[in-house]
Design an enzyme around this catalytic site. Structure first.
Site, PDB file in Angstrom:
ATOM      1  N   ARG A 137     -54.115 -37.562 -22.883  1.00 13.68           N
ATOM      2  CA  ARG A 137     -54.286 -37.275 -24.304  1.00 13.68           C
ATOM      3  C   ARG A 137     -54.946 -38.440 -25.045  1.00 13.68           C
ATOM      4  O   ARG A 137     -55.721 -38.256 -25.955  1.00 13.68           O
ATOM      5  CB  ARG A 137     -52.898 -36.966 -24.907  1.00 13.68           C
ATOM      6  N   TYR A 138     -54.595 -39.662 -24.644  1.00 17.52           N
ATOM      7  CA  TYR A 138     -55.105 -40.871 -25.310  1.00 17.52           C
ATOM      8  C   TYR A 138     -56.112 -41.558 -24.379  1.00 17.52           C
ATOM      9  O   TYR A 138     -56.062 -41.382 -23.164  1.00 17.52           O
ATOM     10  CB  TYR A 138     -53.957 -41.831 -25.617  1.00 17.52           C
ATOM     11  N   ARG A 141     -54.537 -44.233 -21.415  1.00 10.53           N
ATOM     12  CA  ARG A 141     -53.247 -44.054 -20.746  1.00 10.53           C
ATOM     13  C   ARG A 141     -53.001 -42.582 -20.415  1.00 10.53           C
ATOM     14  O   ARG A 141     -53.574 -41.705 -21.061  1.00 10.53           O
ATOM     15  CB  ARG A 141     -52.106 -44.585 -21.605  1.00 10.53           C
ATOM     16  N   CYS A 150     -33.943 -32.583 -14.561  1.00 10.36           N
ATOM     17  CA  CYS A 150     -33.270 -33.650 -15.303  1.00 10.36           C
ATOM     18  C   CYS A 150     -31.802 -33.668 -14.891  1.00 10.36           C
ATOM     19  O   CYS A 150     -31.291 -32.682 -14.350  1.00 10.36           O
ATOM     20  CB  CYS A 150     -33.345 -33.396 -16.808  1.00 10.36           C
ATOM     21  N   CYS A 154     -31.430 -31.279 -22.530  1.00  6.35           N
ATOM     22  CA  CYS A 154     -31.308 -31.426 -23.988  1.00  6.35           C
ATOM     23  C   CYS A 154     -31.803 -30.137 -24.633  1.00  6.35           C
ATOM     24  O   CYS A 154     -32.914 -29.678 -24.320  1.00  6.35           O
ATOM     25  CB  CYS A 154     -32.171 -32.581 -24.479  1.00  6.35           C
ATOM     26  N   CYS A 157     -35.485 -29.937 -26.022  1.00  7.77           N
ATOM     27  CA  CYS A 157     -36.502 -30.580 -25.173  1.00  7.77           C
ATOM     28  C   CYS A 157     -37.923 -30.081 -25.479  1.00  7.77           C
ATOM     29  O   CYS A 157     -38.197 -28.880 -25.451  1.00  7.77           O
ATOM     30  CB  CYS A 157     -36.186 -30.313 -23.712  1.00  7.77           C
ATOM     31  N   ARG A 159     -40.388 -30.336 -23.595  1.00 10.80           N
ATOM     32  CA  ARG A 159     -40.988 -29.729 -22.392  1.00 10.80           C
ATOM     33  C   ARG A 159     -40.127 -28.623 -21.819  1.00 10.80           C
ATOM     34  O   ARG A 159     -40.125 -28.378 -20.611  1.00 10.80           O
ATOM     35  CB  ARG A 159     -41.227 -30.827 -21.351  1.00 10.80           C
ATOM     36  N   ASP A 318     -39.964 -31.912 -32.534  1.00  8.82           N
ATOM     37  CA  ASP A 318     -41.158 -31.076 -32.363  1.00  8.82           C
ATOM     38  C   ASP A 318     -40.854 -29.617 -32.696  1.00  8.82           C
ATOM     39  O   ASP A 318     -39.695 -29.191 -32.658  1.00  8.82           O
ATOM     40  CB  ASP A 318     -41.662 -31.174 -30.926  1.00  8.82           C
ATOM     41  N   ASP A 355     -45.219 -36.041 -33.686  1.00 10.66           N
ATOM     42  CA  ASP A 355     -46.231 -35.686 -32.692  1.00 10.66           C
ATOM     43  C   ASP A 355     -46.987 -34.507 -33.293  1.00 10.66           C
ATOM     44  O   ASP A 355     -46.415 -33.414 -33.429  1.00 10.66           O
ATOM     45  CB  ASP A 355     -45.546 -35.312 -31.370  1.00 10.66           C
ATOM     46  N   LYS A 362     -49.288 -38.906 -31.534  1.00  4.05           N
ATOM     47  CA  LYS A 362     -48.233 -39.433 -32.410  1.00  4.05           C
ATOM     48  C   LYS A 362     -48.831 -40.020 -33.679  1.00  4.05           C
ATOM     49  O   LYS A 362     -49.750 -40.827 -33.618  1.00  4.05           O
ATOM     50  CB  LYS A 362     -47.456 -40.531 -31.689  1.00  4.05           C
TER      51      LYS A 362
END
Ligand code: SF4
Length: 412
Positions: A137-138, A141, A150, A154, A157, A159, A318, A355, A362
């Site tokens: 995306r950037y 990186r 996981c 959560c 989440c 994702r 999000d 985001d 971000k």
């Protein structure tokens, strides 16, 4: 483990006292698993094997489970699986329906309600994915998704479309192709391993992956994003730390949202990472009834520093499908940031970010400290609300006039 909200006369304790209570370190204890041997309890594989994963188990371990939670747990496997380690489960206050730990990991029926503006991929990761499991995306990186599993899940989440594979996303990272892409792009100097949780991989698998990434000359910097230190601190073994320290510079970002998550077990676990020379940051998500309270957030960030972890990001939740019941407002986030900046150590203040929906990356969100800028001065406001003038010519050079504090009437 409960936050004692009452004083001797039954009233809320004053905020200073409440802050101190929130900052106390406690062990999660054994709870229902008091008969389990130390060896088993401290074994991360035992913890994983004994996770709570069904509505019926939840009902057994948590007799105060509400009908809304039971119905949510019944439907969890169609959206984002239910899983809670015994260790983390012990942090739940069974007497409190709005327990901040409970809200994060126990599903509710409200998760099945999707608002029109909510999305399954709110950060647009799939549209920035040149190779399965890699998000570029950037410019310099990449996000390297290692697994879709996981230690616990959560309920907010970002994702959840792929994590746990409950909705059939069928995520398959292809390490060879992911590594090949990075090797072919010399502009990539920073690789963030995430998922799912990379620390669920065995030491050998993780070492193999880190070695391959380290062998790429232009990769300067490695990062691991993990919730394992708070969900499963038993995983942070001396052997894992000894392996990770071979790959410096390597940073680890942990994830915690409420000071109760920072137990003595977590403090010891992140201490082992810090002793291995690994710089540590924390990412939090702003969540309604969990941490949308300046005192709670102040306790969290101060406690993190006591654990040698720098509060890194505070995320606006999000627009993930089914998360409206957990989303706090941006104005609440700004209010909390106002209560942190200047009121506590600068190292303790995270960057509040949104985001940008759809994949904009971000964006930092700050309370307004610049009152105005014009041809000869910048007016700034400090944490106490006092206004000061910083003299500066339009081309950025000092004007020669001394800086001064401005009285409020002049501003008007
Ligand atoms: S640990 Fe991270 S990836 Fe896993 S469910 Fe929680 S937020 Fe999602």
């Amino acid at each position: 483990m409960k936050e004692d909200k009452s004083s001797a006369n039954g009233e809320e304790p004053p905020s200073g006292h409440r802050l101190q209570l929130l900052k106390e370190f406690h062990s999660a204890g054994r709870g229902y698993w008091h008969d389990v041997s130390d060896a088993d309890w401290n074994d991360w594989r035992w913890q994983l094997k004994h996770r709570i994963t069904t509505a019926e188990q939840l009902q057994k371990f948590l007799p105060t489970l509400t009908p809304e939670e039971f119905a949510g747990a019944k439907l969890a496997n169609t959206k984002l699986a239910l899983a809670i380690t015994p260790y983390f489960f012990n942090l739940i206050d069974p007497a409190d329906e709005n327990c901040p730990v409970r809200l994060q990991v126990i599903p509710k029926l409200a998760e099945t309600q999707t608002a029109p503006w909510e999305m399954s991929d709110p950060c647009g990761e799939d549209s920035h994915s040149p190779v399965s499991g890699l998000v570029h995306r950037y410019p310099d990186r990449v996000l390297f998704l290692v697994t879709d599993r996981c230690a616990a899940y959560c309920r907010y989440c970002t994702r959840s479309r792929l994590v746990s594979n409950a909705s059939g996303y069928d995520f398959h990272p292809e390490f060879d192709r992911q590594i090949e892409y990075i090797a072919q792009h010399p502009e990539i100097r920073d690789v963030l391993l995430s998922g799912g949780d990379p620390l669920l991989l065995s030491d050998d698998k993780l070492e193999n992956l880190l070695s391959r990434l380290r062998a790429i000359p232009h990769v300067e910097f490695l990062r691991i994003g993990s919730r394992i230190p708070t969900f499963l601190p038993q995983r942070i073994t001396p052997e894992l730390c000894a392996m990770l320290k071979k790959f410096h510079p390597l940073f680890v970002s942990i994830h915690s949202n409420h000071p109760r998550e920072l137990t003595t077990e977590v403090r010891d676990a992140v201490g082992r990472l810090a002793d291995a020379g690994i710089p540590l940051g924390n990412q939090s998500v702003l969540l309604k009834h969990v941490n949308d309270d300046p005192t709670v957030m102040k306790a969290l960030v101060q406690k993190l520093l006591m654990c040698r972890v720098k509060p890194y990001y505070l995320y606006q939740c999000d627009l993930i499908s089914g998360s409206a019941h957990l989303r706090a407002s941006v104005s609440k986030g700004l209010e909390i940031m106002e209560q942190l900046r200047g009121h506590t150590t600068g190292y303790a203040v995270p960057q509040y970010v949104i985001d940008a929906p759809g994949g904009g990356g971000k964006v930092p969100i700050n309370p307004e400290y610049v009152v105005c800028r014009n041809a000869g001065r910048v007016l700034i406001r400090n944490y106490e609300g006092k206004v000061f003038e910083y003299p500066e010519a339009p081309d950025g050079t000092p004007t020669g006039k001394p800086p001064k504090e401005i009285e409020e009437p002049q501003l008007v």
